[in-house]
Design a protein around this motif. Structure first.
Motif, mmCIF file in Angstrom:
data_model
loop_
_atom_site.group_PDB
_atom_site.id
_atom_site.type_symbol
_atom_site.label_atom_id
_atom_site.label_comp_id
_atom_site.label_asym_id
_atom_site.label_seq_id
_atom_site.Cartn_x
_atom_site.Cartn_y
_atom_site.Cartn_z
ATOM 1 N N GLU A 122 0.714 -0.863 -0.047
ATOM 2 C CA GLU A 122 0.102 0.536 0.266
ATOM 3 C C GLU A 122 0.681 1.158 -0.145
ATOM 4 N N GLY A 123 2.161 0.969 0.557
ATOM 5 C CA GLY A 123 2.751 2.511 0.278
ATOM 6 C C GLY A 123 3.574 2.661 -0.535
ATOM 7 N N ALA A 124 3.491 1.671 -1.855
ATOM 8 C CA ALA A 124 3.392 1.780 -3.161
ATOM 9 C C ALA A 124 3.223 3.060 -4.004
ATOM 10 N N GLU A 125 4.343 3.505 -4.950
ATOM 11 C CA GLU A 125 3.510 3.467 -6.001
ATOM 12 C C GLU A 125 3.236 3.528 -6.720
ATOM 13 N N ILE A 126 2.436 3.068 -7.661
ATOM 14 C CA ILE A 126 1.782 1.901 -8.418
ATOM 15 C C ILE A 126 1.470 2.775 -10.087
ATOM 16 N N LEU A 127 1.912 2.332 -10.615
ATOM 17 C CA LEU A 127 1.275 2.120 -11.649
ATOM 18 C C LEU A 127 0.711 0.718 -12.727
ATOM 19 N N VAL A 128 -0.319 1.093 -13.702
ATOM 20 C CA VAL A 128 -0.535 0.533 -14.239
ATOM 21 C C VAL A 128 -0.771 0.177 -16.102
ATOM 22 N N ARG A 129 -1.129 -0.850 -16.339
ATOM 23 C CA ARG A 129 -0.597 -0.841 -17.819
ATOM 24 C C ARG A 129 -2.207 -0.764 -18.817
ATOM 25 N N GLY A 130 -3.225 -0.599 -17.479
ATOM 26 C CA GLY A 130 -5.064 -0.826 -18.383
ATOM 27 C C GLY A 130 -5.268 -0.449 -17.901
ATOM 28 N N ALA A 131 -6.740 0.012 -17.908
ATOM 29 C CA ALA A 131 -8.319 0.852 -17.060
ATOM 30 C C ALA A 131 -8.392 -0.901 -15.904
ATOM 31 N N LYS A 132 -8.298 -1.937 -16.757
ATOM 32 C CA LYS A 132 -8.932 -2.697 -15.790
ATOM 33 C C LYS A 132 -7.519 -2.860 -14.319
ATOM 34 N N GLY A 133 -6.344 -3.151 -14.365
ATOM 35 C CA GLY A 133 -5.320 -2.770 -14.039
ATOM 36 C C GLY A 133 -5.670 -1.792 -12.380
ATOM 37 N N ARG A 134 -6.041 -0.971 -13.262
ATOM 38 C CA ARG A 134 -6.355 0.684 -12.336
ATOM 39 C C ARG A 134 -7.732 0.334 -11.580
ATOM 40 N N GLY A 135 -8.757 -0.256 -12.309
ATOM 41 C CA GLY A 135 -10.140 -0.942 -11.574
ATOM 42 C C GLY A 135 -9.738 -1.656 -10.266
ATOM 43 N N ALA A 136 -9.148 -2.186 -10.797
ATOM 44 C CA ALA A 136 -8.049 -3.651 -9.345
ATOM 45 C C ALA A 136 -7.698 -3.599 -8.410
ATOM 46 N N VAL A 137 -7.359 -2.048 -8.823
ATOM 47 C CA VAL A 137 -6.304 -1.437 -7.771
ATOM 48 C C VAL A 137 -7.266 -0.055 -7.270
ATOM 49 N N ARG A 138 -8.045 0.694 -7.419
ATOM 50 C CA ARG A 138 -8.874 0.941 -6.890
ATOM 51 C C ARG A 138 -9.509 0.372 -5.662
#
Length: 289
Positions: A105-121
């Motif tokens: 949770e303390g990491a800087e998170i970068l995502v490849r696409g929209a589904k990854g962003r959705g899972a992160v959120r």
């Protein structure tokens, strides 16, 4: 011919795809694809070319999870929502989900696409950026732009690891840990793959769908092993539509000189709609335009 077991009774169907036969190489969500095409009248050949190792049974993933918990990263690269969710599922099955969440949770998170962003959120986090293209190389480009020197980077790979991208991070001065939920292995029923090849080369298949690059590679490997790769490529270039879910999946097709059905969105539903339209167009006999 329309099922793997010729003794299985078939239901008469009518629709825009009546008379068409579609091969499905996916190892998951096969029912969704098959049902959609069958509702339109197509016959479906189910031939998973790879198998996903269940995450709860993956000892290698558990070991990586323990390493990440012991050494939390400064940067987390998420290549797929399915993979991130699978990793959490595996940690949950071993009673380590809370520890893994705390480590990431303390990491800087970068995502490849929209589904990854959705899972992160969905985990209650916010990513710091999305790659310009839905490719692992583009995700690594973004990480390198933001800087990884001296940092511990965890990259959640998926299916088949892209070690070349991991090497780019290492050369930039990062310490890299790769988590690989849902590893691809040989299919449980390789005879289905051979059957799909035989039917395709015999001219009885109009299209084959691909939802993951390893599925493409596995089909080509099977064709190469039996000495029919050149003939298979020729079929794709003359009478069989290769329907791909996106550019990453298309790469091994394009490497063989095959132009897959154009894809505007990275969704299975869009693939089904586009392929149905392509096969039901007046005068279509499986030719690619």
């Amino acid at each position: 011919m329309s099922t793997f077991d010729p003794a299985t009774p078939q239901t008469e169907t009518t629709g825009v795809l009546t008379g068409k036969t579609i091969g499905i190489t996916a190892s998951r969500k096969t029912e969704e694809q098959a049902a959609a095409f069958e509702r339109s009248g197509a016959q479906v050949l189910l031939a998973p070319t790879v198998r996903i190792v269940p995450v709860e049974d993956d000892a290698a993933l558990l070991e990586i999870t323990k390493q990440v918990i012991a050494n939390p990263p400064q940067v987390l690269l998420v290549t797929s929502g399915y993979g991130l969710n699978g990793w959490m599922e595996a940690a949950r099955a071993r009673g380590r989900e809370a520890d893994l969440l705390a480590a990431l949770e303390g990491a800087e998170i970068l995502v490849r696409g929209a589904k990854g962003r959705g899972a992160v959120r969905a985990l209650g986090w916010q990513d710091a950026g999305m790659a310009a293209e839905e490719r692992t190389s583009a995700l690594v480009d973004l990480a390198l732009e933001r800087g990884v020197t001296g940092k511990h980077v965890v990259i959640q790979q998926h299916g088949s690891p892209d070690t070349a991208q991991e090497d780019r991070l290492v050369r930039a001065g990062a310490t890299v840990t790769a988590a690989l939920p849902h590893r691809w292995e040989a299919p449980q029923e390789p005879q289905r793959v051979q059957w799909l090849l035989e039917e395709t080369l015999a001219g009885r298949v109009d299209a084959i769908t691909f939802t993951a690059a390893p599925a493409v590679v596995a089909l080509f490997d099977a064709a190469r092993t039996t000495g029919v790769l050149e003939a298979l490529v020729q079929k794709f270039n003359t009478s069989v539509i290769a329907a791909s879910v996106g550019p990453v999946t298309s790469e091994p097709l394009e490497a063989e000189g095959i132009t897959p059905l154009p894809r505007d969105r990275y969704r299975l539903g869009a693939l089904i709609k586009e392929l149905t339209g392509a096969l039901s167009a007046p005068g279509t006999q499986g030719e690619q335009g």
